[in-house]
Design an enzyme around this catalytic site. Structure first.
Site, mmCIF file in Angstrom:
data_model
loop_
_atom_site.group_PDB
_atom_site.id
_atom_site.type_symbol
_atom_site.label_atom_id
_atom_site.label_comp_id
_atom_site.label_asym_id
_atom_site.label_seq_id
_atom_site.Cartn_x
_atom_site.Cartn_y
_atom_site.Cartn_z
ATOM 1 N N CYS A 1 0.832 -1.194 0.000
ATOM 2 C CA CYS A 1 0.000 0.000 0.000
ATOM 3 C C CYS A 1 0.873 1.254 0.000
ATOM 4 O O CYS A 1 1.761 1.385 0.845
ATOM 5 C CB CYS A 1 -0.920 0.012 1.217
ATOM 6 S SG CYS A 1 -1.997 1.458 1.282
ATOM 7 N N LYS B 1 2.087 -9.599 0.593
ATOM 8 C CA LYS B 1 1.612 -8.944 -0.637
ATOM 9 C C LYS B 1 2.503 -7.724 -0.883
ATOM 10 O O LYS B 1 2.602 -6.848 -0.027
ATOM 11 C CB LYS B 1 0.156 -8.525 -0.525
ATOM 12 C CG LYS B 1 -0.428 -7.971 -1.832
ATOM 13 C CD LYS B 1 -1.934 -7.734 -1.704
ATOM 14 C CE LYS B 1 -2.545 -7.403 -3.070
ATOM 15 N NZ LYS B 1 -2.136 -6.092 -3.593
#
Length: 334
Positions: free
Chosen positions: A106, A145
């Site tokens: 992110c 991720k």
């Protein structure tokens, strides 16, 4: 429904990650996940990112609430303190999640200020320490991720080094968003669209780390694209496409597993007991219906369906009758 279901574990299998729905802030809450599960019995679902600080220091265990029907289900954590992440992972395992996923992708300013998300790609050794601490704390899979790079760190060697450290730390599943992230100058939305996709870099990663299960994310919008990626990788993660056109999940199930395609209306009617139970416990319909707006994407009457739900769900007393109005033949034939 229970906020803390009984613990469970899941055996690691690459097939478990063939299709998944990405963790998306403000979107993949428990209502969204329940709806997606009706469309896809097999897809792996992910929570919105939950910070380790919220769980450990803020004691906000309510953030772990989910229903048993959502499994297989992963908890995505954000953080960079190994001890804190280990405790948060422990909370997740005790709450019944099947996987703990660490967010290293992110790019938002808020996430960067907390020293987690994509900026951690600059600190792969710290990420490895975090993974080791979480793996020591839980028996369920710990996954990561990430992006293919950040800012000017945009060569394959950086991703290769990062992946090697993840493998040494015990990561068996790596989810790779096939765009780099610009930490300054682009908004989170622009970071999902502006940096070019580089699927070949992810394919190369799989070739060079064959025992690592590699899942690709980014720009995947069709059944054909899912099948093409699965021919070269272990899994595909869909993001906005699965949210804005959720029936795509049912179409993928049909293509990969031969599942009969359910009628959209039948899916909504399966949701009725859930909606009525949630209304009874004080949940406003708008918090559920916002996830349903794309169900008729591309179909006749889709605009009328969205309009009825959008205009009526926020009104006092809105309930199942509004869904029935949205399903009426007149708006769907408009």
């Amino acid at each position: 429904m229970s906020s803390l279901p009984s613990p469970r574990t899941s055996a690691l299998s690459a097939a478990d990650w063939r299709v998944s729905v990405a963790p998306m802030m403000d979107w993949t809450d428990r209502h969204c996940r329940y709806f997606h599960r009706l469309l896809s019995p097999r897809a792996r679902l992910y929570t919105e990112m939950v910070t380790s600080a919220a769980l450990v220091r803020g004691k906000q265990l309510r953030l772990l609430e989910h229903s048993q029907q959502e499994h297989p289900l992963a908890l995505q954590l954000g953080g960079s303190d190994p001890h804190e992440l280990a405790q948060a992972a422990r909370f997740g395992a005790e709450a019944g999640y099947d996987e703990i996923n660490l967010n290293v992708g992110c790019p938002s300013d808020r996430v960067q200020s907390g020293r987690f998300g994509a900026c951690l790609m600059y600190e792969p050794a710290l990420v490895a320490d975090c993974v080791k601490a979480m793996r020591d704390a839980v028996s369920i899979p710990v996954t990561v991720k990430c992006r293919i790079g950040v800012d000017d760190q945009d060569d394959y060697a950086g991703l290769q080094h990062f992946t090697g450290l993840m493998l040494e730390a015990g990561v068996e599943v790596l989810v790779v968003h096939a765009r780099k992230a610009w930490l300054k100058g682009l908004s989170p939305k622009e970071n999902r669209e502006v940096p070019p996709l580089d699927y070949e870099r992810v394919y190369r990663l799989k070739r060079e780390f064959p025992r690592l299960a590699v899942v690709i994310n980014g720009g995947i919008t069709t059944v054909a694209q899912v099948q093409a990626h699965l021919a070269r990788l272990d899994g595909v993660m869909l993001g906005r496409a699965a949210y804005h056109d959720p029936y795509l999940l049912a179409q993928i199930e049909h293509a990969l597993h031969g599942e009969p395609l359910p009628a959209r209306e039948s899916v909504l009617r399966q949701l009725r007991p859930y909606i009525e139970a949630e209304l009874a416990r004080g949940t406003a319909l708008k918090h559920i219906s916002r996830h349903l707006l794309g169900l008729y994407q591309g179909e006749p009457g889709a605009r009328g369906f969205r309009r009825i739900l959008s205009e009526g769900a926020h009104l006092p007393g809105a309930g199942w009758a509004l869904i029935e109005r949205a399903l009426a033949p007149r708006p769907l034939a408009a």
